[in-house]
Design a protein around this motif. Structure first.
Motif, PDB file in Angstrom:
ATOM      1  N   ILE A 157       7.974   5.446   5.020  1.00  0.00           N
ATOM      2  CA  ILE A 157       8.550   5.640   3.588  1.00  0.00           C
ATOM      3  C   ILE A 157       8.360   7.085   3.408  1.00  0.00           C
ATOM      4  CG2 ILE A 157       5.906   6.029   2.530  1.00  0.00           C
ATOM      5  CD1 ILE A 157       7.141   4.088   0.271  1.00  0.00           C
ATOM      6  N   ALA A 184       0.985  -1.126  -0.073  1.00  0.00           N
ATOM      7  CA  ALA A 184      -0.097  -0.183   0.007  1.00  0.00           C
ATOM      8  C   ALA A 184       0.923   1.254   0.200  1.00  0.00           C
ATOM      9  CB  ALA A 184      -0.876   0.091   1.266  1.00  0.00           C
ATOM     10  N   LEU A 185       1.982   1.234   0.858  1.00  0.00           N
ATOM     11  CA  LEU A 185       3.007   2.387   0.864  1.00  0.00           C
ATOM     12  C   LEU A 185       3.454   2.596  -0.478  1.00  0.00           C
ATOM     13  CD1 LEU A 185       4.184   2.379   4.439  1.00  0.00           C
ATOM     14  CD2 LEU A 185       2.370   3.858   3.547  1.00  0.00           C
ATOM     15  N   HIS A 186       3.858   1.421  -1.051  1.00  0.00           N
ATOM     16  CA  HIS A 186       4.720   1.721  -2.396  1.00  0.00           C
ATOM     17  C   HIS A 186       3.830   2.189  -3.332  1.00  0.00           C
ATOM     18  CE1 HIS A 186       8.498   0.515  -1.654  1.00  0.00           C
ATOM     19  NE2 HIS A 186       8.246  -0.459  -1.219  1.00  0.00           N
ATOM     20  N   SER A 187       2.395   2.080  -3.560  1.00  0.00           N
ATOM     21  CA  SER A 187       1.302   2.394  -4.253  1.00  0.00           C
ATOM     22  C   SER A 187       1.160   3.938  -4.009  1.00  0.00           C
ATOM     23  CB  SER A 187      -0.237   1.846  -4.243  1.00  0.00           C
ATOM     24  OG  SER A 187      -0.134   0.304  -4.679  1.00  0.00           O
ATOM     25  N   PHE A 188       1.084   4.239  -2.689  1.00  0.00           N
ATOM     26  CA  PHE A 188       0.903   5.536  -2.344  1.00  0.00           C
ATOM     27  C   PHE A 188       1.847   6.507  -2.767  1.00  0.00           C
ATOM     28  CE2 PHE A 188       2.082   8.447   1.244  1.00  0.00           C
ATOM     29  CZ  PHE A 188       1.228   9.620   0.865  1.00  0.00           C
ATOM     30  N   LYS A 189       3.251   6.021  -2.679  1.00  0.00           N
ATOM     31  CA  LYS A 189       4.341   6.960  -3.345  1.00  0.00           C
ATOM     32  C   LYS A 189       4.205   7.293  -4.645  1.00  0.00           C
ATOM     33  CE  LYS A 189       9.373   6.915  -3.338  1.00  0.00           C
ATOM     34  NZ  LYS A 189       9.670   8.153  -2.788  1.00  0.00           N
ATOM     35  N   VAL A 210      -3.783  12.868  -1.218  1.00  0.00           N
ATOM     36  CA  VAL A 210      -3.787  11.905  -1.789  1.00  0.00           C
ATOM     37  C   VAL A 210      -4.031  10.772  -1.115  1.00  0.00           C
ATOM     38  CG1 VAL A 210      -2.302  10.260  -3.161  1.00  0.00           C
ATOM     39  CG2 VAL A 210      -2.347  12.608  -3.446  1.00  0.00           C
ATOM     40  N   ARG A 212      -6.609   3.754  -4.860  1.00  0.00           N
ATOM     41  CA  ARG A 212      -5.328   3.248  -5.515  1.00  0.00           C
ATOM     42  C   ARG A 212      -4.239   3.091  -4.793  1.00  0.00           C
ATOM     43  NH1 ARG A 212      -4.386   8.356  -9.406  1.00  0.00           N
ATOM     44  NH2 ARG A 212      -3.109   7.054 -10.442  1.00  0.00           N
ATOM     45  N   ILE A 213      -4.504   2.932  -3.529  1.00  0.00           N
ATOM     46  CA  ILE A 213      -3.399   2.553  -2.583  1.00  0.00           C
ATOM     47  C   ILE A 213      -3.711   1.420  -1.920  1.00  0.00           C
ATOM     48  CG2 ILE A 213      -2.240   3.433  -0.342  1.00  0.00           C
ATOM     49  CD1 ILE A 213      -3.313   6.043  -1.123  1.00  0.00           C
ATOM     50  N   LYS A 214      -5.070   1.016  -1.541  1.00  0.00           N
ATOM     51  CA  LYS A 214      -5.190  -0.233  -0.989  1.00  0.00           C
ATOM     52  C   LYS A 214      -5.135  -1.369  -1.929  1.00  0.00           C
ATOM     53  CE  LYS A 214      -8.615  -3.202   0.420  1.00  0.00           C
ATOM     54  NZ  LYS A 214      -9.751  -4.071   0.016  1.00  0.00           N
ATOM     55  N   PRO A 215      -4.372  -2.436  -1.723  1.00  0.00           N
ATOM     56  CA  PRO A 215      -4.277  -3.574  -2.489  1.00  0.00           C
ATOM     57  C   PRO A 215      -5.452  -4.207  -2.766  1.00  0.00           C
ATOM     58  CG  PRO A 215      -2.521  -3.615  -0.849  1.00  0.00           C
ATOM     59  CD  PRO A 215      -3.384  -2.685  -0.219  1.00  0.00           C
ATOM     60  N   VAL A 227       1.570   7.040  -6.687  1.00  0.00           N
ATOM     61  CA  VAL A 227       0.312   7.989  -6.820  1.00  0.00           C
ATOM     62  C   VAL A 227       0.622   9.425  -6.533  1.00  0.00           C
ATOM     63  CG1 VAL A 227      -1.988   8.243  -6.235  1.00  0.00           C
ATOM     64  CG2 VAL A 227      -1.255   5.864  -6.580  1.00  0.00           C
ATOM     65  N   ALA A 228       1.102   9.517  -5.306  1.00  0.00           N
ATOM     66  CA  ALA A 228       1.142  10.999  -4.926  1.00  0.00           C
ATOM     67  C   ALA A 228       2.352  11.676  -5.707  1.00  0.00           C
ATOM     68  CB  ALA A 228       1.663  10.878  -3.476  1.00  0.00           C
ATOM     69  N   GLU A 229       3.388  11.160  -6.096  1.00  0.00           N
ATOM     70  CA  GLU A 229       4.449  11.706  -6.904  1.00  0.00           C
ATOM     71  C   GLU A 229       4.156  11.987  -8.083  1.00  0.00           C
ATOM     72  OE1 GLU A 229       8.051   9.437  -5.981  1.00  0.00           O
ATOM     73  OE2 GLU A 229       8.217  10.278  -4.033  1.00  0.00           O
ATOM     74  N   SER A 258       1.180  12.449  -9.218  1.00  0.00           N
ATOM     75  CA  SER A 258      -0.152  13.460  -9.233  1.00  0.00           C
ATOM     76  C   SER A 258       0.647  14.836  -9.019  1.00  0.00           C
ATOM     77  CB  SER A 258      -1.562  13.023  -8.559  1.00  0.00           C
ATOM     78  OG  SER A 258      -0.790  13.155  -7.094  1.00  0.00           O
ATOM     79  N   TYR A 259       1.706  14.700  -8.032  1.00  0.00           N
ATOM     80  CA  TYR A 259       2.040  16.268  -7.969  1.00  0.00           C
ATOM     81  C   TYR A 259       2.825  16.494  -8.928  1.00  0.00           C
ATOM     82  CZ  TYR A 259       4.919  19.603  -5.125  1.00  0.00           C
ATOM     83  OH  TYR A 259       5.456  20.596  -4.951  1.00  0.00           O
ATOM     84  N   HIS A 310      -0.077  17.538   0.124  1.00  0.00           N
ATOM     85  CA  HIS A 310      -0.544  16.925  -1.051  1.00  0.00           C
ATOM     86  C   HIS A 310      -0.454  15.302  -0.644  1.00  0.00           C
ATOM     87  CE1 HIS A 310      -0.895  15.925  -5.501  1.00  0.00           C
ATOM     88  NE2 HIS A 310      -0.030  15.024  -5.194  1.00  0.00           N
ATOM     89  N   VAL A 361       7.952  10.262   0.575  1.00  0.00           N
ATOM     90  CA  VAL A 361       7.512  10.635  -0.471  1.00  0.00           C
ATOM     91  C   VAL A 361       8.019  12.056  -0.658  1.00  0.00           C
ATOM     92  CG1 VAL A 361       5.310  10.742  -1.570  1.00  0.00           C
ATOM     93  CG2 VAL A 361       5.591   9.275   0.366  1.00  0.00           C
ATOM     94  N   ASP A 362       8.280  12.376  -2.233  1.00  0.00           N
ATOM     95  CA  ASP A 362       8.744  13.355  -2.739  1.00  0.00           C
ATOM     96  C   ASP A 362       7.567  14.248  -3.173  1.00  0.00           C
ATOM     97  OD1 ASP A 362      11.336  12.653  -2.282  1.00  0.00           O
ATOM     98  OD2 ASP A 362      11.727  11.835  -4.176  1.00  0.00           O
ATOM     99  N   VAL A 363       6.728  14.641  -2.172  1.00  0.00           N
ATOM    100  CA  VAL A 363       5.912  15.791  -2.162  1.00  0.00           C
ATOM    101  C   VAL A 363       5.373  16.467  -1.023  1.00  0.00           C
ATOM    102  CG1 VAL A 363       4.532  14.136  -3.876  1.00  0.00           C
ATOM    103  CG2 VAL A 363       3.905  14.243  -1.563  1.00  0.00           C
TER     104      VAL A 363
END
Lengths: 105, 159
Positions: free
Chosen positions: B14, A86-91, B26, B33-36, A93-95, A97-98, B22, B16-18
């Protein structure tokens, strides 16, 4: 050590595991309850043991198999896999979209 | 990424570069889009996962046939730094109706730069599921919940 996911990937093996989890039993007792040979059951038990899902205790001439219920550890490992994904997907998606918002095409 | 120390919790982090705003937006608005997706208690495929970003909100999967499965409650929402949800799923992959036997997941978002956010996840109080875990043996017959649960995680791990 055999991968736990591989160990439970076979439906017959899952049935063997379910039988062992229902209570300590011998190879013969498992084979009696399933349409497979004792040799096949032994092979499945070997893989389940290598994956750490089942333990064996000698009892006289018999070998008694038991499920290893170190449940919390198993649960933690599963949740760790889940949340890491989930955290990898989040990274991603967030990056993405930013970047898209910052540099419109 | 694992920084787990407590035996009854899972800790992950983790970067994240934002910016932190943001990141929080997100996470709460795009949780779908995050939850498996493989993690599914519905008998049909998941069309979307919804996280209602307010205290008392629901977290649920909606199946392609319109059926829903609520598997968490939103406990705390403090934009853009903190989100806490419950985890109402037993180790045997069933919904847990008793809140006293549910664990919880806290996400903290910390700004470490104008365009960088550190996210920490703590899934804690796993011991609350203890009694539920004891019961997994009874539900493990044949191809039922436990085996399917592991199957799904295997697929996930290999994806």
């Amino acid at each position: 050590m055999t991968d736990v996911w591989y160990a439970v990937s076979d439906s017959t093996r899952r049935q063997v595991l379910a039988r062992v989890a229902a209570g300590p039993c011998s190879v013969g007792e498992i084979a009696d309850a399933m349409p497979v040979s004792m040799a096949a059951v032994s092979q499945h038990l070997k893989i389940l043991r290598e994956a750490g899902l089942v333990s064996m205790t000698p009892a006289g001439r018999r070998r008694i198999y038991q499920a290893r219920l170190e449940g919390l550890a198993e649960l933690r490992a599963e949740l760790e896999t889940y949340w890491t994904q989930a955290l990898h997907s989040f990274k991603q998606v967030a990056e993405a979209s930013y970047l898209a918002a910052k540099e419109p095409q | 990424m694992s920084i787990t120390r407590e035996p009854t919790s899972v800790d992950l982090e983790i970067t994240v570069d934002v910016p932190v705003e943001h990141a929080f937006k997100v996470f709460t608005e795009d949780f779908d889009r995050i939850k498996p997706r493989e993690h599914n208690m519905l008998p049909v495929e998941i069309a979307e996962t919804v996280l209602e970003p307010r205290a008392g909100g629901r977290v649920y999967d909606r199946g392609v046939d319109g059926s829903t499965c609520q598997w968490a409650r939103v406990l705390v929402v403090e934009p853009p730094h903190r989100l806490v949800i419950s985890w109402d799923i037993t180790p045997a992959f069933q919904l847990e109706p008793d809140p006293a036997r549910c664990s919880e997941v806290e996400f903290t978002f910390t700004s470490v730069g104008p365009e960088q956010t550190h996210v920490r996840l703590e899934h804690r109080h796993l011991d609350r599921h203890g009694a539920g875990w004891q019961g997994w043996r009874d539900r493990a017959a044949g191809d039922s919940a436990w085996g399917i649960y592991l199957e799904r995680f295997r697929a996930l791990a290999e994806a």
